[in-house]
Design a protein around this motif. Sequence first.
Motif, short mmCIF file in Angstrom:
data_model
loop_
_atom_site.label_atom_id
_atom_site.label_comp_id
_atom_site.label_asym_id
_atom_site.label_seq_id
_atom_site.Cartn_x
_atom_site.Cartn_y
_atom_site.Cartn_z
N MET A 31 -0.33 49.67 14.97
CA MET A 31 0.66 50.74 15.09
C MET A 31 0.19 51.99 14.34
SD MET A 31 4.69 50.76 13.95
CE MET A 31 4.41 50.10 12.31
N PHE A 37 0.73 50.07 21.99
CA PHE A 37 2.10 50.53 22.22
C PHE A 37 3.13 49.51 21.76
CE2 PHE A 37 5.84 50.84 25.04
CZ PHE A 37 6.27 52.12 24.69
N HIS A 38 2.71 48.25 21.53
CA HIS A 38 3.66 47.15 21.30
C HIS A 38 4.77 47.48 20.30
CE1 HIS A 38 5.03 43.00 21.35
NE2 HIS A 38 5.03 43.01 20.04
N TYR A 40 5.70 50.33 18.99
CA TYR A 40 6.50 51.49 19.40
C TYR A 40 7.51 51.07 20.47
CZ TYR A 40 2.99 54.12 16.89
OH TYR A 40 2.16 54.58 15.90
N GLY A 41 7.05 50.18 21.37
CA GLY A 41 7.93 49.67 22.42
C GLY A 41 9.08 48.86 21.84
N VAL A 42 8.77 47.98 20.88
CA VAL A 42 9.82 47.15 20.27
C VAL A 42 10.86 48.03 19.58
CG1 VAL A 42 10.33 45.45 18.46
CG2 VAL A 42 8.33 45.12 19.93
N ILE A 43 10.38 48.93 18.70
CA ILE A 43 11.31 49.76 17.92
C ILE A 43 12.03 50.73 18.86
CG2 ILE A 43 11.51 51.46 16.05
CD1 ILE A 43 9.04 50.11 14.75
N SER A 45 12.66 50.53 22.16
CA SER A 45 13.66 49.92 23.05
C SER A 45 14.85 49.41 22.24
CB SER A 45 13.04 48.81 23.91
OG SER A 45 12.53 47.78 23.11
N ALA A 46 14.60 48.95 21.01
CA ALA A 46 15.73 48.51 20.16
C ALA A 46 16.66 49.69 19.87
CB ALA A 46 15.22 47.91 18.85
N ILE A 47 16.07 50.86 19.62
CA ILE A 47 16.90 52.04 19.34
C ILE A 47 17.63 52.50 20.61
CG2 ILE A 47 16.87 54.48 18.66
CD1 ILE A 47 14.39 53.75 16.89
N TRP B 11 7.46 43.57 24.35
CA TRP B 11 8.29 44.52 23.59
C TRP B 11 9.65 44.73 24.21
CZ3 TRP B 11 9.80 48.85 26.23
CH2 TRP B 11 9.01 49.27 27.30
N GLY B 15 12.80 44.16 21.76
CA GLY B 15 13.61 45.31 21.33
C GLY B 15 15.10 45.12 21.61
N PRO B 16 15.47 44.84 22.88
CA PRO B 16 16.88 44.62 23.17
C PRO B 16 17.49 43.44 22.40
CG PRO B 16 15.70 45.13 25.19
CD PRO B 16 14.66 44.98 24.11
N SER B 19 18.48 44.71 19.13
CA SER B 19 19.76 45.43 19.25
C SER B 19 20.92 44.45 19.35
CB SER B 19 19.82 46.34 20.48
OG SER B 19 18.57 46.74 20.90
N SER B 157 20.34 54.44 15.97
CA SER B 157 21.27 54.09 17.04
C SER B 157 22.57 54.87 16.89
CB SER B 157 21.59 52.59 17.02
OG SER B 157 20.47 51.86 17.43
#
Lengths: 137, 186
Positions: A31, A37-38, A40-43, A45-47, B11, B15-16, B19, B157
């Motif tokens: 990172m 990208f892994h 960045y993708g996790v954080i 998409s979580a956001i 990912w 990610g989801p 959340s 968020s």
Amino acid sequence: MKNIKFLFAGILFGIVLTKSEVISWYRIQEMFLFDNFHMYGVIGSAITVGIIITQLIKRTKLKSIEGTEIVIKPKDKQFIKSILGGTIFGMGWAMTGACPGPLYILVGNGFTVFVVVLLGAVMGTFVYGLLRNRLPH
Amino acid sequence: MIELIKEPWAWYVAGPLISLVMFILLYFNKTFGISSSLDTLCTIGGAGRISSFFKIEWKSRVWNLVFAVGALIGGFIASNYLKNDHAIELNDHTMDVLHGYGIDNAGEEFLPTQLFNWNSLFEPKGFVLMIVGGFLIGFGTRYAGGCTSGHAISGLSNLQLPSLIAVIGFFFGGLITVHLIFPYLF
């Protein structure tokens, strides 16, 4: 016993962060080297999903399990502490390859020496408490 | 199904699900933020006698330690029952950089065990990576008022400006370590 539900939420969190390799020191290096990208993708998409969830909670005035309206506390509007504290934490994040959640999860994965890293983090928290009044916020 | 679960998760799956954990805690009337467990540990250890910052009613905070223990158990379950046998697929450039640091088996485990082990705790590299690193995590998160979960996920968020600034700090600090400190340390 009313705390047992938090144990299950924690178990889910531990499995997700292990299986997605977020707890890997190597993924954190990738990172910060901008090589993958892994993370960045996790954080990211979580956001993204988190923003949708937070908006839905507010707009539907969703009730919590206790029947009260869910209130999300705003963060303190102090910017100096955010940037200075954030930078100090980021340095530790890249050294250990872990943020606070993964410290516990790595111990569970059998990397028992992370008990020492965790104790270091508790010590750092304690020293912040001691110096708090002398630091710019 | 179980074979699919044993593969590394993408990912857009992870990610989801993170959340979802945030939502579960909000639904339980709590806030998703793991670094709070560190101050609860300080309070239980008696730090309230030395600093008023830790004089908190820790019984109301027991839930975050229960969550942390759950995370530890989750790690145990995933590593014992949901593990696959392949190495982590790392980017070639990262592999080259780490090779230059003397790390040859990158990706075989979650982390370089030649650096992260009980015997290397008091060698220069191990001391910096584990003890200094751990200290900075604890000091920095409490100073900033949150970590990746509290600021990056929960805070962003909720569109919190202090969280955006903290996350910029997280990345700035990480870049300092990887690009300025590691080339000297290794």
